[in-house]
Design a protein around this motif. Structure first.
Motif, PDB file in Angstrom:
ATOM      1  N   GLY A  68      60.902  15.881  74.091  1.00 48.33           N
ATOM      2  CA  GLY A  68      59.849  15.319  74.957  1.00 48.33           C
ATOM      3  C   GLY A  68      60.306  14.106  75.745  1.00 48.33           C
ATOM      4  N   ARG A 109      55.170   3.912  82.475  1.00 52.97           N
ATOM      5  CA  ARG A 109      54.921   2.703  83.270  1.00 52.97           C
ATOM      6  C   ARG A 109      56.103   1.732  83.230  1.00 52.97           C
ATOM      7  NH1 ARG A 109      50.131   2.837  80.355  1.00 52.97           N
ATOM      8  NH2 ARG A 109      48.367   3.764  81.450  1.00 52.97           N
ATOM      9  N   THR A 110      57.296   2.291  83.011  1.00 49.40           N
ATOM     10  CA  THR A 110      58.500   1.473  82.953  1.00 49.40           C
ATOM     11  C   THR A 110      59.546   2.210  83.789  1.00 49.40           C
ATOM     12  OG1 THR A 110      57.882   0.893  80.707  1.00 49.40           O
ATOM     13  CG2 THR A 110      60.130   0.391  81.343  1.00 49.40           C
ATOM     14  N   ARG A 114      70.194   6.616  78.837  1.00 54.92           N
ATOM     15  CA  ARG A 114      69.819   5.656  77.816  1.00 54.92           C
ATOM     16  C   ARG A 114      70.666   5.844  76.555  1.00 54.92           C
ATOM     17  NH1 ARG A 114      63.807   6.055  75.858  1.00 54.92           N
ATOM     18  NH2 ARG A 114      64.668   7.857  74.781  1.00 54.92           N
ATOM     19  N   ASN A 169      60.796  11.189  75.576  1.00 51.96           N
ATOM     20  CA  ASN A 169      60.513   9.899  74.942  1.00 51.96           C
ATOM     21  C   ASN A 169      60.970   8.704  75.770  1.00 51.96           C
ATOM     22  OD1 ASN A 169      59.059  10.618  72.756  1.00 51.96           O
ATOM     23  ND2 ASN A 169      60.796  10.741  71.341  1.00 51.96           N
ATOM     24  N   LEU A 170      60.528   8.711  77.029  1.00 46.46           N
ATOM     25  CA  LEU A 170      60.762   7.519  77.854  1.00 46.46           C
ATOM     26  C   LEU A 170      59.495   6.666  77.790  1.00 46.46           C
ATOM     27  CD1 LEU A 170      62.348   9.219  80.984  1.00 46.46           C
ATOM     28  CD2 LEU A 170      63.538   8.014  79.145  1.00 46.46           C
ATOM     29  N   LEU A 171      59.656   5.363  78.006  1.00 45.21           N
ATOM     30  CA  LEU A 171      58.472   4.499  78.046  1.00 45.21           C
ATOM     31  C   LEU A 171      57.773   4.708  79.380  1.00 45.21           C
ATOM     32  CD1 LEU A 171      59.588   1.081  76.538  1.00 45.21           C
ATOM     33  CD2 LEU A 171      58.720   3.121  75.402  1.00 45.21           C
TER      34      LEU A 171
END
Lengths: 230, 409
Positions: free
Chosen positions: A93, A99-100, A156, A95-97
């Motif tokens: 999924g 609104r960043t 990342r 798994n990025l933050l």
């Protein structure tokens, strides 16, 4: 010495009356620079195995040596440090933050590795560029396609120069074309930088990109063989 | 631990994302802090006013008045007896070691006339020591001298109100006024003291030499009689000792046996006012404490929101942990977030509190004083509230299992 070595690894979940044996007696060795696919149906224990060797979860019994260090006796913070410096994760999924921006998402591992802000930015932008995301650095995840989001996640995972990359169903949310692109990226990464890649998948097509396939069923390893490339 | 600056940026972003929620949470702290500031300002203002009054009547002051007299079974009020003399005053000055200055008083009121103006005011016949006793200076001219008292000279010192009523803007020094038709030369003007505690105008007075008052203005039932004696102790600590010394000396001078009741009363004015001051201070504390309750409620609001935030962001916490955030990295992140809420709330609260106090002074006319201490106190307190109520949610977040947090939907 093997990079990853497990001896009789077992994981038991205490749910319901009987509990679930997610892993039993798993002894596996993975060397530097390998590209391993861990296969199995859902519930076969492959994700549990990856979470344990990824230092996200602890085994119920058995031993796990990472780079010669016994992981069993380490504290939460010591495990966090290992995850930060030795392992990069890519999830199904993404798994990025939210609104960043992309670049800030990539910066996070560096943040916890106490890299100064300027250097963080430089390295993050470089990692994004390497993954072909030039021009998208300041986009938020919801402004990126699935493939682009997964590339940000890979950036990342790589930005801290971790020797191991663990990918849990990285193509699960992507279409076939993008899946192939992502897999080719991983193959290239493994070939060029000798990053050890451990891939969890249930799709034989995806597993075929790796060099070695470990098959899980009911928490046990039932086969472990090299991929013969045609 | 990661740098505070980076954490602060994360916190500000998280708060910005939920603007409405963050500002409502802050509102709790804003109300709490401004309530504390206003309450303390009102309390401090009141006690400062009392302090001013204490210093306006003169500090470390005792007043000796004659006791009550009984005539045919009818008891007269305090001071109705005529038992004090100037000699008593001189003896107190000479023999009581804790006393610094004494001023015997013989006073009353009289009509004064200058030119075509006239005014009724209180006349205080006393000695030069009165200025020191009352901590009062002169704005013009000179004090009377012992010579003036010995010779019963017709000189006088005027209070500001008297000057205003008789002379207007004219310089009164060297002019002749008439008190009960007797001419007096004005030699000085007293510093303004404002109203007393009971609202009496302390500037509406004329001071003349004691002997002049006794012989020429009010007369006496026997030579040397005075109506009261004002005594100034050397220091606040000496006040009670001075009180006892005066008491003992006067009993001895008045030849009172051990069983006989005093024929005079020593009043400790400063003590009375200090009691009033203590009472206001307690009141200030009480007001502050009540206001603090609202600050506490604001703090609970912060905790509530932070707990919601931790639950909402479980996945984010999981991601951060997966890429290497340590226990304290997570804790600091949430504590800083709570702290940011409470400190911004605190600053806004201080501004509103200071503004509110000013409005209260201007509109209702209450004296308010916003002291730097109360600002520092409420700012520090709101910071503590943030840390205290932020800690539990932060602690809870930091104990999540990374894999559970990642899987959280």
């Amino acid at each position: 010495m093997a990079l990853i070595e497990t001896q009789k690894l077992a994981k038991f979940y205490d749910v319901g009356e009987e509990g679930v044996q997610a892993l039993a007696d798993v002894s596996v060795k993975i060397d530097h620079g390998e590209f391993v696919a861990i296969m199995g149906h859902s519930g076969s224990g492959k994700s549990t195995f990856m979470n344990i060797i990824g230092c996200l979860d602890q085994p119920t019994s058995g031993q796990y040596l990472l780079d010669g260090t016994n992981i069993g006796g380490l504290s939460r913070d010591e495990l966090a440090k290992i995850r930060n410096q030795k392992i990069g994760f890519v999830f199904q999924g993404f798994n990025l933050l939210s609104r960043t921006s992309a670049v800030e998402n990539v910066e996070i591992p560096l943040l916890y590795n106490h890299i100064p802000a300027k250097e963080r930015k430089r390295r993050s932008l470089l990692a994004l560029k390497t993954l072909g995301l030039e021009g998208r650095e300041y986009h938020h995840p919801n402004q990126l396609s699935g493939g682009q989001q997964q590339r940000v996640a890979i950036a990342r995972a790589l930005v801290n120069e971790a020797p191991i990359l663990m990918a849990d169903e990285p193509t699960g949310n992507l279409d076939t074309k993008t899946s192939i692109e992502i897999m080719e990226l991983l193959v290239q990464l493994n070939r060029d930088t000798h990053t050890t890649i451990i891939l969890v998948t249930h799709e034989p097509d995806i597993a075929a990109f790796s060099k070695r396939i470990i098959q899980f069923t009911d928490g046990r390893v039932i086969s472990d063989k090299e991929v013969i490339k045609s | 631990m990661i740098s505070i600056l980076s954490t602060l940026r994360i916190a500000l972003r998280a708060l910005w994302v939920n603007k409405m929620r963050s500002s409502l949470t802050m509102l709790g702290i804003i109300i709490g802090v401004s309530a504390v500031i206003i309450m303390l300002a009102v309390g401090t203002g009141a006690s400062q006013k009392i302090s001013e009054q204490i210093s306006s009547i003169g500090s470390n002051l005792l007043i000796v008045v004659p006791g009550s007299s009984t005539q045919g079974g009818i008891r007269m009020g305090g001071g109705s007896q005529s038992t004090l003399t100037k000699d008593d005053a001189d003896a107190i000055q000479k023999e009581c070691s804790s006393v610094s200055v004494v001023a015997p008083m013989h006073n009353g009121s009289a009509q004064v006339v200058y030119g075509n103006q006239n005014w009724s005011t209180s006349i205080q016949g006393t000695t030069p020591g009165i200025l020191e006793v009352k901590d009062c200076g002169l704005t013009a001219g000179r004090n009377m001298t012992d010579q003036d008292v010995r010779n019963a000279n017709k000189v006088c010192l005027l209070g500001q109100t008297v000057v205003d009523n008789l002379f207007g803007s004219m310089d009164p020094i060297g002019q002749i006024i008439r008190i009960k038709k007797i001419p007096f030369m004005v030699i000085g003007v007293l510093e303004s003291k404002g109203q007393s505690l009971v609202g009496q105008d302390q500037d509406d007075t004329i001071i003349i030499p004691l002997t002049t008052a006794q012989k020429k203005i009010f007369g006496t039932t026997f030579p040397g009689m005075v109506r009261s004696i004002m005594v100034k102790a050397k220091s606040a600590e000496d006040l009670t000792i001075a009180e006892r010394q005066v008491n003992d000396l006067l009993r001895q001078r008045h030849r009172m046996g051990p069983t006989k009741e005093d024929d005079f009363t020593v009043r400790n004015l400063t003590q009375m006012l200090q009691m009033a001051e203590t009472a206001t201070n307690i009141m200030t504390l009480l007001l502050g404490a009540i206001a603090s309750v609202s600050l506490l409620v604001g703090g609970i609001g912060i905790m509530n929101i932070m707990l919601v935030s931790v639950t909402e962001r479980t996945r984010e916490i999981g991601i951060r942990m997966a890429v290497g955030a340590k226990t304290w990295d997570i804790r600091v992140q949430f504590i800083i977030e709570a702290l940011t809420l409470s400190l911004i709330g605190g600053i806004v609260g201080i501004i509103i509190g200071a503004g509110g106090s000013a409005i209260l002074s201007a509109v209702v006319g209450w004296p308010t004083v916003v002291s730097p201490l109360s600002i520092l106190l409420s700012f520090g307190f709101s910071g503590l509230v943030g840390i205290f109520f932020g800690f539990y949610p932060a602690y809870k977040a930091s104990l999540l299992n990374p894999i559970d947090a990642l899987r959280f939907e």
